[in-house]
Design a protein around this motif. Sequence first.
Motif, PDB file in Angstrom:
ATOM      1  N   PRO A  66     -17.151 -18.647  30.735  1.00 14.44           N
ATOM      2  CA  PRO A  66     -17.149 -18.810  29.462  1.00 14.44           C
ATOM      3  C   PRO A  66     -15.947 -18.073  28.682  1.00 14.44           C
ATOM      4  O   PRO A  66     -15.850 -17.071  29.039  1.00 14.44           O
ATOM      5  CB  PRO A  66     -18.604 -18.400  28.939  1.00 14.44           C
ATOM      6  N   LYS A  67     -15.517 -18.425  27.682  1.00 14.04           N
ATOM      7  CA  LYS A  67     -14.380 -17.966  26.951  1.00 14.04           C
ATOM      8  C   LYS A  67     -14.814 -16.566  26.519  1.00 14.04           C
ATOM      9  O   LYS A  67     -13.844 -15.727  26.735  1.00 14.04           O
ATOM     10  CB  LYS A  67     -13.934 -18.941  25.732  1.00 14.04           C
ATOM     11  N   VAL A  68     -15.651 -16.210  25.991  1.00  8.81           N
ATOM     12  CA  VAL A  68     -16.076 -15.021  25.290  1.00  8.81           C
ATOM     13  C   VAL A  68     -16.103 -14.046  26.540  1.00  8.81           C
ATOM     14  O   VAL A  68     -15.696 -12.863  26.568  1.00  8.81           O
ATOM     15  CB  VAL A  68     -17.559 -14.857  24.674  1.00  8.81           C
ATOM     16  N   VAL A  69     -16.845 -14.347  27.715  1.00 11.50           N
ATOM     17  CA  VAL A  69     -17.151 -13.545  28.914  1.00 11.50           C
ATOM     18  C   VAL A  69     -15.684 -13.481  29.362  1.00 11.50           C
ATOM     19  O   VAL A  69     -15.236 -12.444  29.983  1.00 11.50           O
ATOM     20  CB  VAL A  69     -17.832 -14.049  29.759  1.00 11.50           C
ATOM     21  N   ALA A  70     -14.754 -14.504  29.614  1.00 11.08           N
ATOM     22  CA  ALA A  70     -13.514 -14.204  30.230  1.00 11.08           C
ATOM     23  C   ALA A  70     -12.478 -13.147  29.463  1.00 11.08           C
ATOM     24  O   ALA A  70     -11.809 -12.361  30.072  1.00 11.08           O
ATOM     25  CB  ALA A  70     -12.762 -15.430  30.266  1.00 11.08           C
ATOM     26  N   GLU A  71     -12.734 -13.405  27.937  1.00 14.12           N
ATOM     27  CA  GLU A  71     -11.592 -12.488  27.340  1.00 14.12           C
ATOM     28  C   GLU A  71     -12.277 -11.051  27.308  1.00 14.12           C
ATOM     29  O   GLU A  71     -11.333 -10.235  27.576  1.00 14.12           O
ATOM     30  CB  GLU A  71     -11.694 -13.043  25.844  1.00 14.12           C
ATOM     31  N   GLY A  72     -13.296 -10.740  27.419  1.00 18.83           N
ATOM     32  CA  GLY A  72     -14.047  -9.572  27.552  1.00 18.83           C
ATOM     33  C   GLY A  72     -13.567  -8.793  28.969  1.00 18.83           C
ATOM     34  O   GLY A  72     -13.122  -7.819  28.899  1.00 18.83           O
ATOM     35  N   ALA A  73     -13.862  -9.685  30.013  1.00 21.19           N
ATOM     36  CA  ALA A  73     -13.572  -9.232  31.243  1.00 21.19           C
ATOM     37  C   ALA A  73     -11.941  -8.822  31.249  1.00 21.19           C
ATOM     38  O   ALA A  73     -11.593  -7.707  31.895  1.00 21.19           O
ATOM     39  CB  ALA A  73     -13.923  -9.997  32.133  1.00 21.19           C
ATOM     40  N   ARG A 100     -11.623 -12.722  38.944  1.00 22.18           N
ATOM     41  CA  ARG A 100     -11.401 -11.571  39.606  1.00 22.18           C
ATOM     42  C   ARG A 100     -11.442 -10.549  38.768  1.00 22.18           C
ATOM     43  O   ARG A 100     -11.961  -9.343  39.238  1.00 22.18           O
ATOM     44  CB  ARG A 100      -9.771 -11.660  40.011  1.00 22.18           C
ATOM     45  N   ALA A 101     -11.165 -10.595  37.434  1.00 21.13           N
ATOM     46  CA  ALA A 101     -11.382  -9.489  36.467  1.00 21.13           C
ATOM     47  C   ALA A 101     -13.054  -9.199  36.344  1.00 21.13           C
ATOM     48  O   ALA A 101     -13.369  -7.943  36.364  1.00 21.13           O
ATOM     49  CB  ALA A 101     -11.009  -9.960  35.057  1.00 21.13           C
ATOM     50  N   LEU A 102     -13.963 -10.395  36.414  1.00 23.18           N
ATOM     51  CA  LEU A 102     -15.325 -10.182  36.585  1.00 23.18           C
ATOM     52  C   LEU A 102     -15.575  -9.433  37.947  1.00 23.18           C
ATOM     53  O   LEU A 102     -16.430  -8.299  37.886  1.00 23.18           O
ATOM     54  CB  LEU A 102     -16.066 -11.350  36.495  1.00 23.18           C
ATOM     55  N   LEU A 107     -17.620  -4.361  40.722  1.00 24.78           N
ATOM     56  CA  LEU A 107     -17.444  -3.041  41.620  1.00 24.78           C
ATOM     57  C   LEU A 107     -17.133  -1.848  41.130  1.00 24.78           C
ATOM     58  O   LEU A 107     -17.560  -0.838  41.645  1.00 24.78           O
ATOM     59  CB  LEU A 107     -16.256  -3.664  42.767  1.00 24.78           C
ATOM     60  N   ARG A 108     -16.578  -1.718  39.984  1.00 20.29           N
ATOM     61  CA  ARG A 108     -16.030  -0.434  39.544  1.00 20.29           C
ATOM     62  C   ARG A 108     -17.024   0.100  38.629  1.00 20.29           C
ATOM     63  O   ARG A 108     -17.108   1.344  38.449  1.00 20.29           O
ATOM     64  CB  ARG A 108     -14.759  -0.408  38.764  1.00 20.29           C
ATOM     65  N   VAL A 109     -18.128  -0.755  37.998  1.00 20.00           N
ATOM     66  CA  VAL A 109     -18.911  -0.304  37.145  1.00 20.00           C
ATOM     67  C   VAL A 109     -19.931   1.113  38.083  1.00 20.00           C
ATOM     68  O   VAL A 109     -20.139   2.282  37.485  1.00 20.00           O
ATOM     69  CB  VAL A 109     -20.075  -0.924  36.725  1.00 20.00           C
ATOM     70  N   PRO A 110     -20.688   0.794  39.195  1.00 24.61           N
ATOM     71  CA  PRO A 110     -21.059   2.073  39.878  1.00 24.61           C
ATOM     72  C   PRO A 110     -20.314   2.989  40.104  1.00 24.61           C
ATOM     73  O   PRO A 110     -20.471   4.152  40.350  1.00 24.61           O
ATOM     74  CB  PRO A 110     -21.746   1.113  41.166  1.00 24.61           C
TER      75      PRO A 110
END
Length: 403
Positions: A66-73, A100-102, A107-110
Amino acid sequence: MTESADRTGAAVPEARHRGFVARLAWATAGLLLGAVSAAAELVLLAVAAPVMAYALAFSRGQRTVPKVVAEGALNLSALERRRLATFFGHAEGAGYGPVRALAYLVLRVPVGLLGGVILLLIMYGAAVGVSLMIGWWITGTYMDGIPPKPWIVVYTAVFGLVLLFIAVQGLAGVVALERKVARRCLGPSPLEAYERRIAQLSVSRAEVIDAVDDERRRIERDLHDGVQQRLVALGMLIGRARRASGGDEERARDLLRQAHEESQRALEDLREVAWRVYPAALDGEGLRTALETVAERSPVPVTIDYDLAARPPHAVETAAYFVVCEAVTNANKHSAAARVAVRLTGDEKMLHVLIEDDGTGGADPAGGGLAGLARRVAALDGTFGIDSPPGGPTVIRAELPCG
């Protein structure tokens, strides 16, 4: 934070020039920001999860983000790349999409939260240590009723230092994980890396050819404008002396004296051209002696700070020599400098060259001499940068890999 431009024109943080304490503080600030950003990214992922599930359920086989999720990521990934480049000197990146951004954020959050936990433990340990010392030596209110006997103080100090060492190693591991995750998710794929390397080699080969052609033109110009003119004048003087030798002995002797002086000047010009083409000292005494010769021949005072434990490879020595020689020549001819400072540092992996003059600045990186130096350095997979604002000073940096 000072920055320099590499041969591609990108800004490169000069984090390696800081001291150990400054680097540690800078990395700690980066990890602290990473922990805060990880919390924000966790919120995004929590909100994005049901949105993604809904999109997948009703996408009719078209797996799109989704566009909102893609832009945020994409925006958060861009901020993370900037943080890594600013605090950790990790500027590697390639074109990537929202998937790839998601994956990178997942992976980087933890990893980011782990860094925050370690920082909290360090702050907690520091607070406990301070309160313990205040209780022992100031207020007299002993923690857990334990008095500061010598063996207890030693035991506590050793235990605290061990915990601090483990925590610092944990921070270093988090930094390494941050770089590895970014390289794996946002960096180029193996095929892209190979294609980029092939493109770099093609450009470097073309730059080497251009540098060789420029060098040949410069040699031809020096011979034509200097040595050739001297030899022509010498031939004319000898011819006039021959014609005057029959009747005017005094004039013949004067012409021969002038011819002899002209031959000496022609020889000096020839030596100058040969020295500029390639100094013999590089093969014998090495780079340090060759640079000292540059300093001696310069009309502007030049200081050489040579801090290399071992002699670099021959190709690296040659490139470093010509970088310094051309920079000093430009300072003499164009910048009206009163002094030039040259510093060479490095190890078995990298040679760092820094040239700074106090001239008027305004040097053009696209000029013939500096562009030729950039091509010469690029041929060795090195980086070349120049900072020369109007009014000065002019700072030239070159980094040459030694292995």
